[in-house]
Design an enzyme around this catalytic site. Structure first.
Site, short mmCIF file in Angstrom:
data_model
loop_
_atom_site.label_atom_id
_atom_site.label_comp_id
_atom_site.label_asym_id
_atom_site.label_seq_id
_atom_site.Cartn_x
_atom_site.Cartn_y
_atom_site.Cartn_z
N ARG A 263 0.81 -1.22 0.00
CA ARG A 263 0.00 0.00 0.00
C ARG A 263 0.84 1.27 0.00
O ARG A 263 0.35 2.35 -0.31
CB ARG A 263 -0.93 0.02 1.23
N HIS B 260 10.94 -1.03 6.98
CA HIS B 260 11.40 -2.09 6.09
C HIS B 260 11.81 -1.42 4.79
O HIS B 260 11.12 -0.50 4.31
CB HIS B 260 10.28 -3.10 5.86
N GLU C 216 3.63 -33.41 17.80
CA GLU C 216 5.05 -33.70 17.66
C GLU C 216 5.76 -32.80 16.64
O GLU C 216 6.92 -32.44 16.83
CB GLU C 216 5.24 -35.17 17.25
#
Length: 336
Positions: free
Chosen positions: A84, A107, A226
């Site tokens: 955006r 960023h 697991e």
């Protein structure tokens, strides 16, 4: 050894500036609130009708349209989603930038890949906390901090470096440590980490392990526990003490399996494919593909999101989390 900047190395210049934080999502709310509590004059920039408008106002923050917030600020931090940012920058930000202002990003994607071009007379910098916004906020409230990276793009004023570091201190990162980088290095390492390890690699490993057990006839719930659920316990041990700390805490059987079986799964072939991913990032191919995907309306991206949400593994995980929550409520009720 890289230099790590801490609070004692950094001044409080940011507290003498007017700061506009654009966006009030995960990162936006954390930056705005942390800066405010560090003594800064903060305004959150949003579009009219944004559902976040009242949230920011209720938190005691000034709120204005994006254009007005930029026009009245000395320092502007862009915290909208990458896809955006270019449109908002062109329509609301760029017309209100002027010499002497500092434009920040958390960023470097849009700067490094030339989707946004900040004029040379405007200071340009990067402050990138290394974690989610809600964690940045929680750590600040606990009197701690989240490590961050910083970079200087344009330094037209000659004071950009000090002000960028001061902003990083204002969000609490000086408590944990701030390291200097470049827009290119932050962007490319961040994208690679997300794709090859933290998100892409990890979720693919989850799915492969889960499916291997289920296809072999084991119960889906056991496979989930697991191969997915226990990861947090292992990651917490690594976070606290590195690989050695984790291996100290697990059984000798698990440690032996780590040494003999790990390299059979993650072998040189995996590293070669990781190099291919990195090459796509460095060359700009990934960025071009992502930009084109968004220009086309994101149909492929949304289809992948829907497909992944419908995986059997996701349904099993949701059921197990619901059971755990129900058990916690029951325990809480009995102990009240």
């Amino acid at each position: 050894m890289v230099r790590v900047y801490r609070e004692s190395d950094i001044g409080n210049e940011i507290t003498h500036k007017k700061v506009a934080v654009l966006g009030y999502g995960s990162q936006g709310h954390a930056h705005a609130l942390n800066l405010k509590e560090s003594g800064c004059d903060v305004t959150v920039g949003l579009y009219k009708g944004s559902p976040s408008w009242h949230k920011a106002a209720d938190a005691g923050l000034g709120v204005a349209t994006t254009a007005d917030a930029v026009a009245g600020a000395d320092v502007i931090m862009m915290l909208l989603p990458d896809e955006r940012q270019p449109a908002v920058y062109e329509s609301e930000v760029a017309p209100n930038l002027s010499e002497g202002k500092l434009m920040l990003f958390a960023h470097g994607f849009n700067i490094h890949f030339n989707q946004i071009k900040v004029p040379e007379e405007v200071d340009l910098g990067l402050v990138a906390p290394k974690g989610p916004g809600h964690v940045l906020r929680r750590l600040y409230e606990e009197g701690k901090g989240m490590p961050a990276l910083f970079a200087v793009g344009n330094d037209a004023s000659g004071q950009a470096r000090d002000l960028i570091l001061s902003y990083a201190r204002g969000i609490g990162s000086g408590r944990a440590g701030i390291i200097e980088t470049t827009f290119a290095e932050e962007t490319e390492t961040d994208l690679f980490g997300e794709q090859a390890v933290l998100c892409g690699g990890l979720t693919a490993l989850f799915k492969a392990g889960y499916e291997t057990l289920v296809e072999a006839g084991y119960q889906p719930e056991l496979a989930y526990y697991e191969c997915v659920n226990e990861l947090k316990l292992i990651v917490d041990l690594i976070y606290e003490g590195g690989l050695a700390g984790m291996r100290y805490s697990i059984s000798n059987t698990a440690e032996y399996g780590d040494y003999v079986s790990g390299p059979r799964i993650i072998d040189e072939g995996v590293k070669e494919r990781m190099r291919e991913v990195l090459t796509d990032i460095q060359s700009g191919k990934f960025a071009r593909d992502w930009v084109l995907e968004n220009k086309a309306g994101g149909a492929s991206f949304l289809a992948m999101r829907r497909r992944e949400a419908e995986l059997p593994m996701e349904r099993v995980g949701a059921d197990l989390r619901a059971l755990a929550a129900e058990g916690a409520e029951t325990t809480g009720g009995e102990g009240a």
